[in-house]
Design an enzyme around this catalytic site. Structure first.
Site, PDB file in Angstrom:
ATOM      1  N   HIS A 209      58.307  22.698  42.378  1.00  0.00           N
ATOM      2  CA  HIS A 209      58.230  22.915  40.940  1.00  0.00           C
ATOM      3  C   HIS A 209      57.107  22.109  40.294  1.00  0.00           C
ATOM      4  O   HIS A 209      56.703  22.402  39.170  1.00  0.00           O
ATOM      5  CB  HIS A 209      59.573  22.581  40.296  1.00  0.00           C
ATOM      6  CG  HIS A 209      60.606  23.631  40.552  1.00  0.00           C
ATOM      7  ND1 HIS A 209      61.711  23.831  39.750  1.00  0.00           N
ATOM      8  CD2 HIS A 209      60.706  24.566  41.535  1.00  0.00           C
ATOM      9  CE1 HIS A 209      62.439  24.825  40.217  1.00  0.00           C
ATOM     10  NE2 HIS A 209      61.843  25.286  41.306  1.00  0.00           N
ATOM     11  N   SER A 213      55.050  28.011  42.580  1.00  0.00           N
ATOM     12  CA  SER A 213      55.070  28.839  43.788  1.00  0.00           C
ATOM     13  C   SER A 213      53.709  29.483  44.027  1.00  0.00           C
ATOM     14  O   SER A 213      52.949  29.735  43.088  1.00  0.00           O
ATOM     15  CB  SER A 213      56.129  29.939  43.663  1.00  0.00           C
ATOM     16  OG  SER A 213      57.416  29.391  43.486  1.00  0.00           O
ATOM     17  N   LYS A 235      66.744  39.301  41.921  1.00  0.00           N
ATOM     18  CA  LYS A 235      66.057  39.663  43.165  1.00  0.00           C
ATOM     19  C   LYS A 235      66.539  38.795  44.324  1.00  0.00           C
ATOM     20  O   LYS A 235      66.836  39.296  45.418  1.00  0.00           O
ATOM     21  CB  LYS A 235      64.551  39.508  42.967  1.00  0.00           C
ATOM     22  CG  LYS A 235      63.710  40.155  44.053  1.00  0.00           C
ATOM     23  CD  LYS A 235      62.246  40.187  43.658  1.00  0.00           C
ATOM     24  CE  LYS A 235      61.436  40.996  44.651  1.00  0.00           C
ATOM     25  NZ  LYS A 235      60.024  41.132  44.228  1.00  0.00           N
ATOM     26  N   ASP A 236      66.625  37.492  44.089  1.00  0.00           N
ATOM     27  CA  ASP A 236      67.119  36.582  45.132  1.00  0.00           C
ATOM     28  C   ASP A 236      68.582  36.843  45.451  1.00  0.00           C
ATOM     29  O   ASP A 236      69.005  36.714  46.601  1.00  0.00           O
ATOM     30  CB  ASP A 236      66.941  35.125  44.690  1.00  0.00           C
ATOM     31  CG  ASP A 236      65.503  34.656  44.819  1.00  0.00           C
ATOM     32  OD1 ASP A 236      64.701  35.378  45.435  1.00  0.00           O
ATOM     33  OD2 ASP A 236      65.184  33.567  44.302  1.00  0.00           O
ATOM     34  N   GLU A 279      70.305  26.357  72.917  1.00  0.00           N
ATOM     35  CA  GLU A 279      70.526  27.477  72.007  1.00  0.00           C
ATOM     36  C   GLU A 279      69.219  28.240  71.787  1.00  0.00           C
ATOM     37  O   GLU A 279      68.123  27.687  71.946  1.00  0.00           O
ATOM     38  CB  GLU A 279      71.064  26.971  70.666  1.00  0.00           C
ATOM     39  CG  GLU A 279      72.507  26.492  70.722  1.00  0.00           C
ATOM     40  CD  GLU A 279      73.488  27.652  70.799  1.00  0.00           C
ATOM     41  OE1 GLU A 279      74.133  27.981  69.796  1.00  0.00           O
ATOM     42  OE2 GLU A 279      73.624  28.228  71.907  1.00  0.00           O
TER      43      GLU A 279
END
Length: 389
Positions: A209, A213, A235-236, A279
């Site tokens: 922030h 972005s 959207k997220d 894994e």
């Protein structure tokens, strides 16, 4: 209109509400962000799921070598919805790594490591390191065959470090072999480190922030910005809902497909599994380790394969941020993605000459991409741009 301004002013007089307003509601966001930017919030939700499910599992887990495996079976069979908690936590680790890997690859593609976001990128790499450590020690806790022997193999590698290697291993083991003290240490660390990850994640968000972005065009100015809420919140939310459906598909229909069947066998120090593998999310780095014949060299290469991500912001020479507009680099970027997948494939194969050779070639390209190709292609592109002018 006057009423709206009055309400906004009253809202911003409260420090906490003003913080929420500035960083979530009215946070200025580039209008052209795609769904590739949703993997950050997806990773954050995975972390929350892992912490919450882990806390409830810890209420019923017993960190003792004679009781750990039985306590996991007790959770699965006797605790109300314990099977769901365990499958959410076990598959949640895989979902977390899927989201994080996609987040990293998106950052590499769109140049999220470039100025002025060097610290943002480095904080993300630190989170990745902590995540890998947490996942490894968490895999030991069920105390199955693969848990025990995976811990034995990986922790023994530390002895390759000169001078301090053996003391570190002795401290981790709490003795001369993996024993009850080891399991207690791993349980304590596995419970504690996720909260450290949460703290570093808050720092990561604060750094994000600070500079804002990136965007698919890779430009700092000239892109219109809109409030995060409601546009990107929705959207997220949609992206997260799709991801949770994907997550639920594994939890409810294929809960064990991402794990190893040998881990349903109680740990036996007297019987080594035919093929010890970590894994799936560790396989590329395990392949790097196996590709180096020297023990110390293999450990250095494996650790270096992760730490090399820290140097990208300082070795980058490109003036263009987004790979969309870098046709030469784009070829080598997708070759790198293919190379990473090949390393993952090789990591699960037995130790045979052909797989060792493929792993060595893939390892060479992995390090070549970060150390030579990124700076060289940036210089080449810059010269071509100025040549055209």
């Amino acid at each position: 209109m006057a009423s709206f301004i009055s309400k906004t002013l009253r809202w911003n007089k409260n420090y906490l509400l003003a913080f929420v307003d500035n960083h979530i509601i009215h946070y200025p966001t580039p209008i052209n962000l795609s769904y590739a930017w949703s993997f950050g919030i997806t990773s954050a939700v995975c972390l929350i799921i892992q912490i919450l499910s882990g806390i409830f599992l810890a209420m019923h887990y017993t960190p003792h070598i004679d009781l750990a495996f039985s306590s996991v079976e007790h959770i699965m069979r006797d605790v109300n919805n314990g099977w769901l908690l365990r499958y959410i936590h076990a598959n949640g680790a895989s979902m977390f790594f899927i989201a994080v890997y996609l987040h990293i690859f998106r950052g590499l593609y769109y140049g999220s490591y470039m100025h002025p976001r060097q610290l943002l990128w480095c904080s993300g790499v630190i989170i990745f390191l902590l995540l890998m450590g947490t996942a490894f020690i968490g895999y030991v806790l069920p105390w199955g065959q693969m848990s025990f022997w995976g811990a034995t193999v990986i922790t023994s590698l530390v002895t390759a470090v000169p001078i301090i290697g053996q003391p570190i291993v002795d401290w981790l083991w709490g003795g001369f072999t993996i024993n009850n003290a080891t399991l207690n240490r791993f349980f304590s660390l596995h419970f504690f480190i996720p909260f450290v990850i949460a703290g570093v994640s808050l720092l990561h968000i604060a750094l994000l922030h600070k500079d804002g972005s990136t965007n698919p065009l890779g430009v700092e100015s000239g892109v219109d910005k809109i409030p995060f809420y409601p546009y990107f919140f929705v959207k997220d939310l949609f992206a997260l809902t799709c991801f949770l459906f994907f997550f639920g598909f594994f939890v409810f229909y294929f809960p064990n497909v991402l794990g190893h069947p040998d881990n349903y066998i109680p740990a036996d120090p007297m019987q080594t599994p035919a093929h010890i593998v970590p894994e799936w999310y560790f396989l590329p780095f395990y392949a790097v380790l196996r590709s180096i014949p020297d023990k110390l060299g293999g450990v250095a290469a494996m650790v270096g394969a992760i730490l090399i991500l820290l140097v990208i912001p300082f070795t980058n020479t490109s003036e263009i941020r987004s790979t969309t507009f870098r046709p030469i680099f784009k070829i080598f970027y997708w070759l790198f993605i293919a190379d990473f997948l090949i390393l993952g494939w090789v990591g699960q194969k037995p130790v045979k000459d052909i797989y060792i050779l493929v792993g060595q070639i893939a390892t060479c390209y992995y390090f070549l991409f970060f150390t030579i190709l990124i700076p060289f292609i940036g210089i080449l592109e810059t010269k071509l741009i100025h040549l055209k002018k």
